[in-house]
Design an enzyme around this catalytic site. Structure first.
Site, short mmCIF file in Angstrom:
data_model
loop_
_atom_site.label_atom_id
_atom_site.label_comp_id
_atom_site.label_asym_id
_atom_site.label_seq_id
_atom_site.Cartn_x
_atom_site.Cartn_y
_atom_site.Cartn_z
N SER A 15 0.80 -1.37 -0.12
CA SER A 15 -0.04 0.04 0.19
C SER A 15 1.06 1.48 0.09
O SER A 15 1.94 1.24 0.66
CB SER A 15 -1.05 0.00 0.98
OG SER A 15 -1.55 1.20 1.46
N TYR A 49 -0.94 -0.42 10.58
CA TYR A 49 -1.32 -0.74 9.25
C TYR A 49 -0.19 -0.27 8.38
O TYR A 49 0.42 -1.16 7.48
CB TYR A 49 -2.70 -0.42 8.43
CG TYR A 49 -2.90 -0.65 7.09
CD1 TYR A 49 -3.25 -1.97 6.92
CD2 TYR A 49 -2.94 0.56 6.09
CE1 TYR A 49 -3.74 -2.19 5.55
CE2 TYR A 49 -3.20 -0.01 4.85
CZ TYR A 49 -3.59 -1.21 4.38
OH TYR A 49 -3.82 -1.38 3.15
#
Ligand SMILES: NC(=O)c1ccc[n+]([C@@H]2O[C@H](COP(=O)([O-])OP(=O)(O)OC[C@H]3O[C@@H](n4cnc5c(N)ncnc54)[C@H](OP(=O)(O)O)[C@@H]3O)[C@@H](O)[C@H]2O)c1
Length: 246
Positions: free
Chosen positions: A139, A152
């Site tokens: 990501s 995350y």
């Protein structure tokens, strides 16, 4: 048939679109996830639509001890893999992770440790076979730590670093490794989140991933402009960045 692509986390919206993009190019599929009924429905749909073999199986990214037997089961059903896509992931809640260790651990294991456990097994087989491709969906959140999602982000950043090392290790064996860094994508993971902009469709992302594999790319920012957004973000001096509410 070009061989089978194992899709790990096949019920994710991005995974579904990626599976369809590979099937449309003549690859068979092995869809793996936690919801077997959903997998069976998706498999029937993809098999009819694209006329390729589609098998399914259950796995849990956090059940590390079961991973070796699971990969054996996949190879028994579908033969040595042409490719593997790690699509599972978990955004979690940063505000909860701050106080709740179980939430922190879930974010780390579902984005990083689980992926490493499974890819170690796939990588060794592909290295021995001297062929194959690995796709890891990381990501843009892994490019710089931000207060809103740094647990995350740190797991995705670690995953991207792992993929980089794997690419370096496997290049001489002819095994390709693609790191995918999506920006915002319209999926269940981001549904209802505030502050979303430049949101891409899962279909667009899936098609770009299959195309990047065909072209032998190493790192794919998707959509492409996120490479430049992140270039700017990573170059903001830390003394300024630490004061921003991001
Ligand atoms: N959407 C975005 O904007 C965005 C941006 C950047 C990166 N990504 C990454 O892209 C990937 C796909 O995301 P998405 O947006 O399509 O997500 P999604 O629709 O929320 O899907 C997440 C997937 O991960 C699976 N999963 C979670 N924990 C698991 C576990 N312990 N074992 C096995 N599977 C597990 C889920 O399975 P269940 O259905 O069984 O829960 C689901 O299939 C993820 O890695 C995500 O981090 C997404």
């Amino acid at each position: 048939m070009k061989g089978t692509v194992l899709i790990l986390g096949a019920s994710s919206a991005i995974a579904r679109a990626t599976a369809a993009a590979f099937a449309s190019r003549g690859y068979g599929l092995y869809l793996a996830g936690r919801d077997e009924e959903e997998l069976a429905r998706d498999a029937a749909d993809l098999a009819i639509r694209h006329q390729v073999p589609v098998a399914t199986g259950r796995f849990d990214a956090e059940a590390f001890a079961q991973h070796p037997a699971f990969i054996e089961q996949v190879v028994e059903a579908s033969g040595e893999l042409a490719g593997v896509v790690v699509a599972f992931g978990y955004l979690g809640e940063q505000s909860r992770a701050v106080h709740d260790w179980d939430e922190t651990l879930a974010i780390i294991q579902r984005n990083y440790t689980g992926a490493v456990s499974l890819l170690n097994l796939c990588a060794n087989r592909m290295e021995q076979a001297g062929t194959g491709f690995i796709v890891g969906i990381a990501s843009v959140a892994g490019d710089r730590g931000r207060q809103s999602n740094y647990t995350y982000g740190s797991a995705k950043g670690a995953f991207a670093l792992y993929l980089q090392g794997l690419r370096n290790r496997l290049a001489p064996a002819g095994v390709r490794v693609l790191t995918v860094k999506p920006g915002f994508v319209d999926t269940g993971m981001t549904f209802g989140l505030p502050g979303m902009f430049l949101v891409a469709s899962p279909r667009y992302v899936g098609e770009r991933i299959a195309r990047a594999v065909e072209r032998g790319r190493d790192v794919l920012y998707v959509p492409w402009f996120w490479r430049y957004i992140m270039l700017i973000i990573t170059h903001i001096p830390e003394r300024i960045f630490k004061r921003l509410k991001l």
